[in-house]
Design a protein around this motif. Structure first.
Motif, mmCIF file in Angstrom:
data_model
loop_
_atom_site.group_PDB
_atom_site.id
_atom_site.type_symbol
_atom_site.label_atom_id
_atom_site.label_comp_id
_atom_site.label_asym_id
_atom_site.label_seq_id
_atom_site.Cartn_x
_atom_site.Cartn_y
_atom_site.Cartn_z
ATOM 1 N N SER A 672 -6.833 -40.536 7.201
ATOM 2 C CA SER A 672 -6.021 -40.931 8.353
ATOM 3 C C SER A 672 -6.739 -40.713 9.681
ATOM 4 O O SER A 672 -6.521 -41.466 10.643
ATOM 5 N N ILE A 673 -7.565 -39.677 9.767
ATOM 6 C CA ILE A 673 -8.319 -39.409 11.009
ATOM 7 C C ILE A 673 -9.793 -39.287 10.611
ATOM 8 O O ILE A 673 -10.342 -38.183 10.509
ATOM 9 N N GLN A 674 -10.419 -40.420 10.365
ATOM 10 C CA GLN A 674 -11.765 -40.405 9.806
ATOM 11 C C GLN A 674 -12.806 -39.860 10.773
ATOM 12 O O GLN A 674 -13.855 -39.372 10.350
ATOM 13 N N SER A 675 -12.541 -39.940 12.056
ATOM 14 C CA SER A 675 -13.528 -39.464 13.028
ATOM 15 C C SER A 675 -13.524 -37.947 13.188
ATOM 16 O O SER A 675 -14.421 -37.388 13.827
ATOM 17 N N LEU A 676 -12.532 -37.247 12.616
ATOM 18 C CA LEU A 676 -12.382 -35.800 12.801
ATOM 19 C C LEU A 676 -13.184 -35.047 11.747
ATOM 20 O O LEU A 676 -13.016 -35.267 10.540
ATOM 21 N N TYR A 677 -14.067 -34.148 12.202
ATOM 22 C CA TYR A 677 -14.817 -33.274 11.311
ATOM 23 C C TYR A 677 -14.071 -31.944 11.198
ATOM 24 O O TYR A 677 -13.691 -31.342 12.212
ATOM 25 N N VAL A 678 -13.856 -31.457 9.991
ATOM 26 C CA VAL A 678 -13.196 -30.182 9.747
ATOM 27 C C VAL A 678 -14.260 -29.177 9.323
ATOM 28 O O VAL A 678 -14.866 -29.317 8.251
ATOM 29 N N LEU A 679 -14.507 -28.155 10.159
ATOM 30 C CA LEU A 679 -15.543 -27.155 9.900
ATOM 31 C C LEU A 679 -14.914 -25.777 9.789
ATOM 32 O O LEU A 679 -13.810 -25.517 10.299
ATOM 33 N N ALA A 680 -15.644 -24.888 9.118
ATOM 34 C CA ALA A 680 -15.234 -23.488 9.008
ATOM 35 C C ALA A 680 -16.019 -22.651 10.009
ATOM 36 O O ALA A 680 -17.119 -23.025 10.434
ATOM 37 N N TYR A 681 -15.445 -21.501 10.360
ATOM 38 C CA TYR A 681 -16.135 -20.616 11.308
ATOM 39 C C TYR A 681 -17.493 -20.187 10.760
ATOM 40 O O TYR A 681 -18.447 -20.016 11.525
ATOM 41 N N THR A 682 -17.588 -20.022 9.450
ATOM 42 C CA THR A 682 -18.843 -19.563 8.840
ATOM 43 C C THR A 682 -19.942 -20.617 8.895
ATOM 44 O O THR A 682 -21.100 -20.311 8.595
ATOM 45 N N GLU A 683 -19.596 -21.853 9.230
ATOM 46 C CA GLU A 683 -20.591 -22.934 9.267
ATOM 47 C C GLU A 683 -21.230 -23.099 10.646
ATOM 48 O O GLU A 683 -22.128 -23.921 10.804
ATOM 49 N N ILE A 684 -20.763 -22.352 11.639
ATOM 50 C CA ILE A 684 -21.309 -22.468 12.992
ATOM 51 C C ILE A 684 -22.511 -21.532 13.127
ATOM 52 O O ILE A 684 -22.374 -20.315 12.924
ATOM 53 N N PRO A 685 -23.712 -22.037 13.443
ATOM 54 C CA PRO A 685 -24.873 -21.162 13.603
ATOM 55 C C PRO A 685 -24.665 -20.186 14.757
ATOM 56 O O PRO A 685 -23.888 -20.428 15.696
ATOM 57 N N ALA A 686 -25.386 -19.079 14.695
ATOM 58 C CA ALA A 686 -25.220 -18.025 15.702
ATOM 59 C C ALA A 686 -25.677 -18.470 17.085
ATOM 60 O O ALA A 686 -25.215 -17.923 18.100
ATOM 61 N N ASP A 687 -26.569 -19.434 17.166
ATOM 62 C CA ASP A 687 -27.097 -19.860 18.464
ATOM 63 C C ASP A 687 -26.261 -20.966 19.106
ATOM 64 O O ASP A 687 -26.666 -21.535 20.121
ATOM 65 N N ARG A 688 -25.134 -21.310 18.558
ATOM 66 C CA ARG A 688 -24.263 -22.337 19.129
ATOM 67 C C ARG A 688 -23.009 -21.688 19.722
ATOM 68 O O ARG A 688 -22.410 -20.796 19.103
ATOM 69 N N GLN A 689 -22.623 -22.137 20.904
ATOM 70 C CA GLN A 689 -21.426 -21.652 21.580
ATOM 71 C C GLN A 689 -20.244 -22.573 21.269
ATOM 72 O O GLN A 689 -20.415 -23.779 21.102
ATOM 73 N N ILE A 690 -19.059 -22.010 21.217
ATOM 74 C CA ILE A 690 -17.845 -22.765 20.914
ATOM 75 C C ILE A 690 -16.982 -22.842 22.164
ATOM 76 O O ILE A 690 -16.766 -21.841 22.859
ATOM 77 N N LYS A 691 -16.496 -24.046 22.432
ATOM 78 C CA LYS A 691 -15.583 -24.265 23.549
ATOM 79 C C LYS A 691 -14.302 -24.888 23.000
ATOM 80 O O LYS A 691 -14.301 -26.031 22.530
ATOM 81 N N VAL A 692 -13.212 -24.122 23.047
ATOM 82 C CA VAL A 692 -11.933 -24.610 22.531
ATOM 83 C C VAL A 692 -11.301 -25.523 23.580
ATOM 84 O O VAL A 692 -10.987 -25.078 24.694
ATOM 85 N N VAL A 693 -11.120 -26.783 23.246
ATOM 86 C CA VAL A 693 -10.548 -27.751 24.177
ATOM 87 C C VAL A 693 -9.084 -28.034 23.872
ATOM 88 O O VAL A 693 -8.373 -28.609 24.704
ATOM 89 N N ALA A 694 -8.613 -27.655 22.681
ATOM 90 C CA ALA A 694 -7.204 -27.876 22.323
ATOM 91 C C ALA A 694 -6.843 -26.960 21.171
ATOM 92 O O ALA A 694 -7.690 -26.627 20.333
ATOM 93 N N THR A 695 -5.560 -26.555 21.154
ATOM 94 C CA THR A 695 -5.055 -25.713 20.061
ATOM 95 C C THR A 695 -3.797 -26.361 19.504
ATOM 96 O O THR A 695 -2.858 -26.681 20.250
ATOM 97 N N VAL A 696 -3.806 -26.579 18.220
ATOM 98 C CA VAL A 696 -2.669 -27.193 17.549
ATOM 99 C C VAL A 696 -1.767 -26.069 17.059
ATOM 100 O O VAL A 696 -2.152 -25.258 16.200
ATOM 101 N N GLY A 697 -0.546 -25.981 17.642
ATOM 102 C CA GLY A 697 0.382 -24.919 17.294
ATOM 103 C C GLY A 697 1.423 -25.364 16.314
ATOM 104 O O GLY A 697 1.510 -26.543 15.919
ATOM 105 N N ARG A 698 2.277 -24.416 15.941
ATOM 106 C CA ARG A 698 3.297 -24.699 14.943
ATOM 107 C C ARG A 698 4.309 -25.713 15.458
ATOM 108 O O ARG A 698 4.852 -26.520 14.728
ATOM 109 N N ARG A 699 4.576 -25.694 16.776
ATOM 110 C CA ARG A 699 5.538 -26.612 17.363
ATOM 111 C C ARG A 699 4.843 -27.674 18.204
ATOM 112 O O ARG A 699 5.410 -28.176 19.159
ATOM 113 N N ALA A 700 3.582 -27.978 17.874
ATOM 114 C CA ALA A 700 2.828 -28.934 18.682
ATOM 115 C C ALA A 700 3.421 -30.315 18.555
ATOM 116 O O ALA A 700 3.948 -30.690 17.529
#
Length: 700
Positions: A672-700
């Motif tokens: 349904s959302i083919q462009s979306l990549y689903v990754l795990a925290y363990t797959e992010i290398p240590a030299d990459r920074q994460i920027k949270v641009v959106a959070t999907v909540g229970r009542r989103a």
């Protein structure tokens, strides 16, 4: 023994590759140096024998391609004969005044014995030979060669398509297809060469006529002017020698012309030479022989006719018809047993041939069927580029995915619309579209500055709005912001998209074993410890298919196998092992998604929602995860909205979650959302920074 030594000498020259240079040196010597009469007699005799050998080889050849060097042989024989004409002309004009044998015994024999020493008869005989050779044989053979070359070249695309169809249908192997393609190409080259070689033969006949008149005029001038002979004496000597020389040259020329005509007029390759074909097709019909015998016999009864000759011939034809008819009846009796016998039961149809596994045709791993109007896009002889584009697609995907993409079998399908093509995997259609082979597709990438006149359509690969336009509008369409591609590129792009989407279906046991074999060349102990010591091959196949399904290339087989060797002793669950491999390939996964960017914009789940999914997965049963449908729908809408927002901002949508819930969420949004990549925290290398641009909540 002497003959054996001569043959051994010729073989030695052939092995040393000195045959062609020696022939060229011999021809140059005949053109430049005066030859003794004995050598001239020897060469004239060799010329006649050589032409006769060529004719007999042609007669006993089963099909023209068995004598593929025939055009080259024609050229060499023609050059040899013309060189002999020059050498004999030199001897005749220099030594002719000394007598009839001054130019050699062969020329004297043809001038004295063959035509009875009468130059008038010689001129008539020579003229008849020239007429037969030039007007009848050579002209007809040249026309047949020209038409044969044209028809052979025109038929090449159809033959190539027939070979491809037989190969795709499994009727022939790859080696047989390669051999048949080579035979088709050789046949085209042969008939093209024969078309040109026939001009050599025709030119040789013209040269014979011109040389005759030049020799007669030159001989008369030399005999009268230099040697003091009377005009009658000079005419008797030089004309006789010239005609003898011309006959010596024209007889081999006629033999060679006849050989050329036999080669180009031979039809079929039924395993029979020309003599067998003629005897089987001309003299194997007893009715024709019997009717001919009756007509000849009736003519023999007319008074004044040579009755004995006609009646003898009629009797011979009637006897031949009787013998042939009796032979046919014996053959019919042998081929069809008597009724009621054990071999032929009464009133029973022949038993059908027992089926075998050879009758079960394997399905094509990747197949493409085209309508008949799209065949020109496949045939390279008609300028089709599709085969090259598909080869490029396979090469690119093989390099990107890390395993060899199977061949694409293309065949025509008359059941399809003329402009439709269909792509299938494992024999099942997965894509179909209609294209315009004479037009080009202008694709709207999202922002254009005008409209185009044409036939509206959609890009079959990604569903983008497009227009079929005339090729003359290409430049105008590109200035408006359209992406313009030709039909072959449209089909290749569609195929590329389908193969990327279904790459996991193309990888099986054979491909996985090949990957392990290639790795074993550099790390044999690693592969040996994994399969079959740590886990069976089937689990490795399933893990690699999981990676490909989630758009993770398997190029780094060493890291994959090392990870499986480490975790394989703890778990044999393909999903658990896939998560471990993904974590090990984290740097590759991130590079494939975002390149060298240091900061990754991501979407995350609210802590409560993620904990809810975690508990639901722990208590899930065979019917699936137990979450409320309304919650699942809200979560899906929120993910889709945030993914579209990131795409509009030029960012790649990434959902970052825990490794435990990642597999389920990846399956949840896969289609349904083919462009979306689903990754795990363990797959992010240590030299990459994460920027949270959106959070999907229970009542989103």
């Amino acid at each position: 023994m002497n003959f054996e030594k001569v043959v051994a000498g010729f073989r030695l020259l052939a092995k040393a590759e000195l045959g062609a240079p020696l022939i060229i040196m011999l021809i140059l010597a005949m053109l430049m140096l005066p030859l003794p009469t004995f050598v001239l007699d020897l060469l004239f005799t060799f010329n006649i024998a050589f032409s006769l050998i060529i004719l007999l080889v042609v007669v006993y050849t089963l099909k023209p391609l068995e004598f593929a060097s025939f055009p080259t042989v024609i050229l060499l024989a023609t050059l040899l004969r013309l060189a002999l004409n020059v050498a004999s002309t030199r001897v005749v004009l220099l030594e002719g005044h000394k007598g009839g044998d001054a130019a050699g015994k062969v020329i004297e024999a043809f001038g004295a014995f063959v035509i009875g020493g009468n130059f008038a008869v010689g001129l008539v005989v020579f003229s008849i030979l020239v007429i037969i050779n030039f007007i009848v044989v050579t002209k007809g053979a040249g026309r047949v060669a020209e038409v044969g070359a044209r028809f052979t070249l025109d038929a090449m695309p159809g033959k190539q398509m027939a070979i491809d169809a037989d190969l795709n249908a499994g009727l022939i192997s790859q080696d047989e297809a390669r051999s048949r393609r080579a035979e088709v190409a050789t046949e085209a080259d042969f008939y093209g060469s024969m078309d040109g070689a026939s001009k050599f033969v025709r030119g040789d006949a013209v040269a014979g006529i011109i040389i005759l008149f030049v020799n007669i005029i030159g001989g008369l001038a030399i005999g009268v002017g230099q040697h003091g002979l009377s005009f009658a004496e000079a005419g008797e000597i030089y004309v006789l020698l010239t005609i003898g020389d011309g006959l010596v040259a024209q007889i081999p020329s006629l033999l060679l012309s006849s050989a050329s005509a036999l080669v180009v007029t031979k039809v079929g390759s039924s395993g029979q030479n020309i003599g067998q074909q003629v005897s089987m097709q001309l003299f194997d019909n007893p009715k024709a022989l019997l009717i001919t015998a009756a007509v000849i016999g009736a003519l023999g009864l007319i008074p004044g006719m040579p009755n004995l000759v006609f009646i003898l011939l009629a009797g011979g034809l009637a006897g031949s018809a009787y013998l042939i008819n009796r032979r046919h009846k014996k053959q019919e009796q042998l081929s069809s047993p008597a009724p009621g016998s054990a071999l032929a039961p009464l009133n029973e149809p022949p038993k059908p041939v027992e089926l075998s596994w050879d009758d079960v045709m394997p399905v094509d791993i990747i197949g493409m069927e085209v309508g008949y109007r799209l065949i020109s896009l496949v045939d390279q002889n008609q300028g089709g580029q599709l085969m090259l584009r598909i080869k490029g697609v396979r090469k690119k995907l093989s390099q990107e995915q890390g395993f060899l993409i199977p061949s694409v079998h293309i065949r025509d399908n008359l059941d399809l619309n003329p402009t439709t093509y269909r792509i299938s995997l494992m024999g099942v259609a997965v894509g179909e579209a209609d294209i315009m082979p004479e037009m080009e597709m202008a694709i709207n990438p999202g922002r254009v500055f005008g409209t185009l006149q044409g036939r509206p359509c959609h890009d079959p690969a990604f569903g983008l709005e497009a227009v079929w336009i005339d090729p003359s509008q290409r430049d105008h369409a590109q200035t408006l912001g359209y992406t313009v591609v030709d039909p072959s590129t449209v089909m290749a792009t569609h195929l590329n998209h389908i193969l990327q989407t279904h790459a996991h279906e193309l990888l099986g046991y054979e491909e996985t074993q090949k990957l392990l074999d290639n790795l074993a060349k550099s790390a044999p102990k690693l592969v040996e410890d994994l399969v079959p010591k740590t886990m069976p091959l089937g689990i490795v196949v399933k893990i690699l298919q999981n990676l490909l399904l989630e758009r993770v290339p398997i190029r780094d087989m060493r890291t994959i196998v090392e990870t499986l060797a480490d975790y394989g002793t703890k778990s044999q669950d393909p999903d658990v092992l896939t998560s471990a491999v993904r974590a090990a390939l984290g740097r590759l996964i991130i590079f494939e998604i975002s390149g060298m960017l240091d900061e990754l914009p991501v979407i995350t789940l609210d802590h409560e929602l993620e904990q809810l999914l975690h508990r639901s997965l722990q208590t899930a049963n065979e019917t699936g995860i137990g979450i409320e449908p309304g919650l699942a729908e809200q979560m899906h809408e929120s993910l889709q909205e945030n993914a579209q927002k990131m795409e509009m901002e030029g960012q790649t949508p990434i959902l970052l979650v825990s490794s435990y819930v990642r597999p389920w969420l990846a399956r949840f949004v896969r289609h349904s959302i083919q462009s979306l990549y689903v990754l795990a925290y363990t797959e992010i290398p240590a030299d990459r920074q994460i920027k949270v641009v959106a959070t999907v909540g229970r009542r989103a």
